[in-house]
Design a protein around this motif. Sequence first.
Motif, PDB file in Angstrom:
ATOM      1  N   ARG A 321       1.140  -1.319  -0.269  1.00  0.00           N
ATOM      2  CA  ARG A 321      -0.220  -0.115  -0.323  1.00  0.00           C
ATOM      3  C   ARG A 321       0.693   1.001   0.024  1.00  0.00           C
ATOM      4  NH1 ARG A 321      -5.231  -1.813   0.912  1.00  0.00           N
ATOM      5  NH2 ARG A 321      -6.068   0.915   1.883  1.00  0.00           N
ATOM      6  N   PHE A 322       0.239   2.153  -0.778  1.00  0.00           N
ATOM      7  CA  PHE A 322       1.124   3.695  -0.318  1.00  0.00           C
ATOM      8  C   PHE A 322       0.669   4.739   0.671  1.00  0.00           C
ATOM      9  CE2 PHE A 322       1.376   8.130  -2.572  1.00  0.00           C
ATOM     10  CZ  PHE A 322       2.327   8.455  -2.533  1.00  0.00           C
ATOM     11  N   LEU A 323       1.735   4.562   0.903  1.00  0.00           N
ATOM     12  CA  LEU A 323       1.355   6.036   2.562  1.00  0.00           C
ATOM     13  C   LEU A 323       1.716   7.116   2.009  1.00  0.00           C
ATOM     14  CD1 LEU A 323       2.742   2.843   5.101  1.00  0.00           C
ATOM     15  CD2 LEU A 323      -0.195   3.062   4.062  1.00  0.00           C
ATOM     16  N   PHE A 324       0.497   8.087   2.291  1.00  0.00           N
ATOM     17  CA  PHE A 324       0.926   9.730   1.840  1.00  0.00           C
ATOM     18  C   PHE A 324       0.430  10.943   3.163  1.00  0.00           C
ATOM     19  CE2 PHE A 324       0.148  13.468   0.447  1.00  0.00           C
ATOM     20  CZ  PHE A 324       0.392  13.584  -0.364  1.00  0.00           C
ATOM     21  N   SER A 325       1.581  11.031   3.963  1.00  0.00           N
ATOM     22  CA  SER A 325       0.599  11.874   4.361  1.00  0.00           C
ATOM     23  C   SER A 325       1.547  13.607   3.831  1.00  0.00           C
ATOM     24  CB  SER A 325       1.174  11.965   6.035  1.00  0.00           C
ATOM     25  OG  SER A 325       2.500  12.286   5.754  1.00  0.00           O
TER      26      SER A 325
END
Length: 384
Positions: A321-325
């Motif tokens: 999964r791609f985690l972006f913040s």
Amino acid sequence: MSKKGILQFPRKHGETLIYAFCWLLVFVIPLLMMYVRTRNHTDEVFDWEELGHVWIAEAAFFVIFLIHNYLLAPLLVYKKRRGLYLGIVSVLVIGFGIYQFSTRPSGPHHHKYKMRMEQICKQKKAMGINNPDQMGPPPGHHRRPFIVDQFDFISVIILVLMLGMNVAVKLLFKQNESEKKLQQLKNENLHQQLEYLKYQINPHFFMNTLNNIHALVDIDPEEAKESIIELSKLMRYVLYDGNKHMSSLQKESDFIDNYIELMKLRYSDKVEIVVDRDKSFPDVLVAPLITITYVENAFKHGVSYRLKSFIHITSHVKDGRFLFSCVNSKHKESTERHGGVGLENTRKRLDLIYGDDYKLDIEDGEETYSVRLEIPLNYGNAKC
């Protein structure tokens, strides 16, 4: 109403119309046949008792249909639980067969059989036979077989066909719903690109960026050249990759980096810009121009020219999964609120592309504004 017309209804309404029409026919046809038979044969009367037996038999099929339609078929069509579905349906069909065998009387239970028995008894009495067994069983009489007979077998076949048609109707509406969703997604993507070109990277941004580059020409020509290259990369991605359904995660991340480098030209050292991302990303696909909306929103609403400001951006891949913040500062001097067309369109695109398989948490605090996004990765061919 045509098939295409029925499919234009919402899925639940369209299915309900088809099922209601079919079952109405199932219960009305015996009534019409009884009426036609009494009209064509004057010696026969309209027998409500016989009709009641037929309706009771049909009601058993109707109850099983309701159980299958609302509880079992969704397991196969929408939840893809094939093993569980086949197991339960197999038990249901076998149970129905056992019920049919155990409840059916040993002789034919059709009303005509009773009438035939009465006629035979009268004939025997007229012939002076007091013991009806002397003439043997009536024509067509058979004892119940050891396992199943033709009636039991046909009933089970009808049940299986009914369940199969129920699944087929659901698959038909699901396919139509998927096609409509895909078309809506294409329209939404096109609209998003237009909105993006109009609002996100707008003429004011390009004007300010070009002015900064123009100022660098005399101060630092080499940096000005690099800025022009970054700007061209930015536009190339928007024009050629941004209008695709999926794009390379590496290209999407590079696009964000190019955007940030260009925005740094506009701000002083009072703005702390920190980017924490993986050095390289796997060969996977994501929806294009999703995260740029939150990055642009941070620069638009989280930067003050008088006070210290910060923008912290992280991008990582973990467990497929791609985690972006994106976390940025907030200032009371900013009268513009966070949100607007861009963020709303992005949320709609996330709903259309990923359904329930994504997480988006937005916290609008007094001093900070944070966005955390988690989306699944498509491990298809990412060489876009």
